[in-house]
Design an enzyme around this catalytic site. Sequence first.
Site, mmCIF file in Angstrom:
data_model
loop_
_atom_site.group_PDB
_atom_site.id
_atom_site.type_symbol
_atom_site.label_atom_id
_atom_site.label_comp_id
_atom_site.label_asym_id
_atom_site.label_seq_id
_atom_site.Cartn_x
_atom_site.Cartn_y
_atom_site.Cartn_z
ATOM 1 C CB THR A 190 16.186 3.987 -12.496
ATOM 2 O OG1 THR A 190 15.625 4.727 -11.411
ATOM 3 C CG2 THR A 190 15.477 4.396 -13.777
ATOM 4 C CG ASN A 224 13.212 8.344 -10.154
ATOM 5 O OD1 ASN A 224 12.509 8.952 -10.940
ATOM 6 N ND2 ASN A 224 13.807 8.918 -9.120
ATOM 7 C CD GLU A 271 24.217 -5.883 -0.472
ATOM 8 O OE1 GLU A 271 24.920 -5.537 0.486
ATOM 9 O OE2 GLU A 271 23.847 -7.045 -0.693
ATOM 10 C CG ASP A 331 25.765 5.461 -7.065
ATOM 11 O OD1 ASP A 331 24.614 5.502 -6.578
ATOM 12 O OD2 ASP A 331 26.784 5.413 -6.367
ATOM 13 C CB SER A 332 23.939 10.791 -8.903
ATOM 14 O OG SER A 332 22.601 10.392 -8.775
ATOM 15 N N GLY A 351 15.541 15.231 -2.358
ATOM 16 C CA GLY A 351 16.893 15.064 -1.820
ATOM 17 C C GLY A 351 17.422 16.354 -1.214
#
Length: 197
Positions: A8, A10, A41, A70-71, A154
């Site tokens: 990540t 982040n 990808e 992945d969430s 989000g």
Amino acid sequence: MKQVIIATKNRGKAREFETLFSALDVEILTLVDLDDAPDVEETGNSFEENATLKAEEISKITGQIVIADDSGLVIDELDGRPGIFSARYAGEEKNDEANIDKVLYEMREVPEEKRTARFYCALAVSGPNMKTIVVSGTCEGKILFERKGTNGFGYDPIFYATAAGKSMAEMSSNEKNEISHRAAALNNLKPVIETLF
């Protein structure tokens, strides 16, 4: 010191992993720490497939143990949408406000008892000479009729977390970290990490 790469860029996500590894003598790196880290990808059909793609690709390049996640948001009444398309639900450009607007519009006539949803997180661990391991976690709740709270990011303002009795955006980051889908997945990852390190 052993190293593990969190796939990540982040820093917030990386901090959540640092807590998990704090008891172990392991250095946490992210894609920001790597030169020319590729953007893998996400071509999978599930959270698990996308997390696995990222973990295996970065592990292959670096020769290190890699954890990828992945969430996203899964809404029952929308047949699981936005699902793996959560980040770009309203279009190719990531836009939290547009994504929220689209969900609220699609859910406008759905009664409260049918607004069930969950945040879902899949974590994949991959490394040299090991079979990729995938764990997952969820946070159950429902979709609100309007935004509530200003924290988080989000879909947090429209997701009412059942365990907390309020929206994700009404929680402090500490409160959120205790009940989030990523926290649940990290919890399920603990036994795996202990055997690896």
